[in-house]
Design a protein around this motif. Sequence first.
Motif, PDB file in Angstrom:
ATOM      1  N   ALA A   1       1.209  -1.458   0.068  1.00  0.00           N
ATOM      2  CA  ALA A   1       0.262   0.048  -0.213  1.00  0.00           C
ATOM      3  C   ALA A   1       0.950   1.243  -0.133  1.00  0.00           C
ATOM      4  CB  ALA A   1      -0.972   0.023   1.049  1.00  0.00           C
ATOM      5  N   ASN A   2       2.352   0.818   0.057  1.00  0.00           N
ATOM      6  CA  ASN A   2       2.833   2.125   0.089  1.00  0.00           C
ATOM      7  C   ASN A   2       3.498   2.822  -1.249  1.00  0.00           C
ATOM      8  OD1 ASN A   2       4.529  -0.047  -0.375  1.00  0.00           O
ATOM      9  ND2 ASN A   2       6.758   1.471  -0.496  1.00  0.00           N
ATOM     10  N   LYS A   3       2.430   2.196  -2.501  1.00  0.00           N
ATOM     11  CA  LYS A   3       2.892   2.640  -3.412  1.00  0.00           C
ATOM     12  C   LYS A   3       2.349   2.539  -4.397  1.00  0.00           C
ATOM     13  CE  LYS A   3       7.064  -0.129  -5.383  1.00  0.00           C
ATOM     14  NZ  LYS A   3       8.312  -0.084  -6.194  1.00  0.00           N
ATOM     15  N   GLY A   4       1.794   2.571  -6.015  1.00  0.00           N
ATOM     16  CA  GLY A   4       1.433   1.652  -6.846  1.00  0.00           C
ATOM     17  C   GLY A   4      -0.560   1.625  -6.694  1.00  0.00           C
ATOM     18  N   VAL A   5      -0.697   0.318  -7.247  1.00  0.00           N
ATOM     19  CA  VAL A   5      -2.028   0.103  -6.845  1.00  0.00           C
ATOM     20  C   VAL A   5      -2.582  -0.089  -6.257  1.00  0.00           C
ATOM     21  CG1 VAL A   5      -3.240  -1.942  -7.669  1.00  0.00           C
ATOM     22  CG2 VAL A   5      -1.890  -1.355  -9.362  1.00  0.00           C
ATOM     23  N   GLY A   6      -1.663  -0.829  -4.716  1.00  0.00           N
ATOM     24  CA  GLY A   6      -1.760  -1.005  -3.713  1.00  0.00           C
ATOM     25  C   GLY A   6      -2.266   0.051  -2.919  1.00  0.00           C
ATOM     26  N   PHE A   7      -1.253   1.463  -3.410  1.00  0.00           N
ATOM     27  CA  PHE A   7      -1.575   2.552  -2.583  1.00  0.00           C
ATOM     28  C   PHE A   7      -3.010   3.106  -2.920  1.00  0.00           C
ATOM     29  CE2 PHE A   7      -1.634   7.288  -2.228  1.00  0.00           C
ATOM     30  CZ  PHE A   7      -0.771   7.947  -0.864  1.00  0.00           C
TER      31      PHE A   7
ATOM     32  N   VAL B   1      -2.303  -1.138   6.512  1.00  0.00           N
ATOM     33  CA  VAL B   1      -1.115  -0.465   5.595  1.00  0.00           C
ATOM     34  C   VAL B   1      -0.490  -1.452   5.436  1.00  0.00           C
ATOM     35  CG1 VAL B   1       0.050   1.063   4.462  1.00  0.00           C
ATOM     36  CG2 VAL B   1      -2.350   1.231   5.429  1.00  0.00           C
ATOM     37  N   ALA B   2      -0.517  -2.444   4.394  1.00  0.00           N
ATOM     38  CA  ALA B   2       0.841  -3.590   5.112  1.00  0.00           C
ATOM     39  C   ALA B   2       2.380  -3.270   4.004  1.00  0.00           C
ATOM     40  CB  ALA B   2       0.552  -5.053   4.728  1.00  0.00           C
ATOM     41  N   CYS B   3       3.835  -2.583   4.663  1.00  0.00           N
ATOM     42  CA  CYS B   3       4.657  -2.697   3.566  1.00  0.00           C
ATOM     43  C   CYS B   3       5.948  -3.211   3.925  1.00  0.00           C
ATOM     44  CB  CYS B   3       4.564  -1.490   3.321  1.00  0.00           C
ATOM     45  SG  CYS B   3       3.228   0.118   2.726  1.00  0.00           S
ATOM     46  N   ARG B   4       6.492  -3.467   2.988  1.00  0.00           N
ATOM     47  CA  ARG B   4       8.099  -3.953   3.227  1.00  0.00           C
ATOM     48  C   ARG B   4       8.900  -3.424   3.934  1.00  0.00           C
ATOM     49  NH1 ARG B   4      10.174  -6.921  -1.957  1.00  0.00           N
ATOM     50  NH2 ARG B   4       8.790  -5.266  -2.564  1.00  0.00           N
ATOM     51  N   ASP B   5       8.882  -2.044   3.785  1.00  0.00           N
ATOM     52  CA  ASP B   5       9.928  -1.192   4.620  1.00  0.00           C
ATOM     53  C   ASP B   5       8.785  -0.190   5.158  1.00  0.00           C
ATOM     54  OD1 ASP B   5      10.513   1.694   4.227  1.00  0.00           O
ATOM     55  OD2 ASP B   5      12.732   0.494   3.296  1.00  0.00           O
ATOM     56  N   ARG B   6       9.296  -0.202   6.641  1.00  0.00           N
ATOM     57  CA  ARG B   6       8.494   0.477   7.651  1.00  0.00           C
ATOM     58  C   ARG B   6       8.039   2.328   7.293  1.00  0.00           C
ATOM     59  NH1 ARG B   6       8.183  -0.502  13.116  1.00  0.00           N
ATOM     60  NH2 ARG B   6       7.035   2.027  14.112  1.00  0.00           N
ATOM     61  N   GLU B   7       9.336   2.977   6.709  1.00  0.00           N
ATOM     62  CA  GLU B   7       9.709   4.082   6.721  1.00  0.00           C
ATOM     63  C   GLU B   7       8.964   4.948   4.832  1.00  0.00           C
ATOM     64  OE1 GLU B   7      13.365   5.316   6.288  1.00  0.00           O
ATOM     65  OE2 GLU B   7      14.351   4.724   7.844  1.00  0.00           O
ATOM     66  N   ARG B   8       8.932   3.490   3.909  1.00  0.00           N
ATOM     67  CA  ARG B   8       7.567   3.640   2.780  1.00  0.00           C
ATOM     68  C   ARG B   8       6.329   3.425   3.817  1.00  0.00           C
ATOM     69  NH1 ARG B   8      10.830   1.280  -1.531  1.00  0.00           N
ATOM     70  NH2 ARG B   8      12.872   2.500  -1.652  1.00  0.00           N
TER      71      ARG B   8
ATOM     72  N   VAL C   1       1.489   6.003   4.642  1.00  0.00           N
ATOM     73  CA  VAL C   1      -0.103   6.565   5.579  1.00  0.00           C
ATOM     74  C   VAL C   1      -0.225   7.531   6.277  1.00  0.00           C
ATOM     75  CG1 VAL C   1      -0.611   6.311   8.537  1.00  0.00           C
ATOM     76  CG2 VAL C   1       0.179   3.976   6.969  1.00  0.00           C
ATOM     77  N   ALA C   2       1.119   8.980   6.083  1.00  0.00           N
ATOM     78  CA  ALA C   2       1.256  10.002   6.284  1.00  0.00           C
ATOM     79  C   ALA C   2       0.226  10.331   5.132  1.00  0.00           C
ATOM     80  CB  ALA C   2       2.328  10.839   6.296  1.00  0.00           C
ATOM     81  N   ALA C   3       1.165  10.369   4.314  1.00  0.00           N
ATOM     82  CA  ALA C   3      -0.140  10.836   2.210  1.00  0.00           C
ATOM     83  C   ALA C   3      -1.876  10.063   2.634  1.00  0.00           C
ATOM     84  CB  ALA C   3       0.258   9.736   1.739  1.00  0.00           C
ATOM     85  N   LEU C   4      -2.049   9.275   3.631  1.00  0.00           N
ATOM     86  CA  LEU C   4      -3.398   9.290   3.011  1.00  0.00           C
ATOM     87  C   LEU C   4      -4.234   9.912   4.421  1.00  0.00           C
ATOM     88  CD1 LEU C   4      -3.582   4.536   2.798  1.00  0.00           C
ATOM     89  CD2 LEU C   4      -3.711   6.300   1.192  1.00  0.00           C
ATOM     90  N   ASP C   5      -3.528  10.132   4.827  1.00  0.00           N
ATOM     91  CA  ASP C   5      -4.208  10.128   6.654  1.00  0.00           C
ATOM     92  C   ASP C   5      -4.233  12.115   5.708  1.00  0.00           C
ATOM     93  OD1 ASP C   5      -4.531   8.828   8.350  1.00  0.00           O
ATOM     94  OD2 ASP C   5      -3.017   9.193   9.368  1.00  0.00           O
ATOM     95  N   SER C   6      -3.772  12.772   5.032  1.00  0.00           N
ATOM     96  CA  SER C   6      -3.401  14.244   4.521  1.00  0.00           C
ATOM     97  C   SER C   6      -4.858  14.463   3.975  1.00  0.00           C
ATOM     98  CB  SER C   6      -2.015  14.840   4.177  1.00  0.00           C
ATOM     99  OG  SER C   6      -1.854  14.444   2.718  1.00  0.00           O
ATOM    100  N   PRO C   7      -4.649  15.731   3.698  1.00  0.00           N
ATOM    101  CA  PRO C   7      -6.605  15.710   2.944  1.00  0.00           C
ATOM    102  C   PRO C   7      -5.682  16.320   1.337  1.00  0.00           C
ATOM    103  CG  PRO C   7      -6.143  17.498   4.482  1.00  0.00           C
ATOM    104  CD  PRO C   7      -5.103  16.714   4.716  1.00  0.00           C
TER     105      PRO C   7
END
Length: 71
Positions: A32-38, A53-60, A65-71
């Motif tokens: 969910a950090n990029k592409g189709v998942g996002f 939101v399941a991602c291999r890289d914690r920082e990404r 999550v921050a991008a999803l939370d922003s309006p």
Amino acid sequence: MDLSDEEVSPWLNLAEVEPSMMHDRIAVVTGANKGVGFCIAQHLLPTVSVLIVACRDRERGEAAVAALDSP
């Protein structure tokens, strides 16, 4: 379309799902950090009770999550 547990297809077409059908559901989106998942996460966020939101890289993942939370 009835979303009872016995009838949910693993190949659920999100375009056919009305938001009122998902209000008490938990969704897990992998990649969910990029592409189709996002994009799927963006689509599901306003309709589900919990979005995981399941991602291999914690920082990404945290950035997504921050991008999803922003309006």
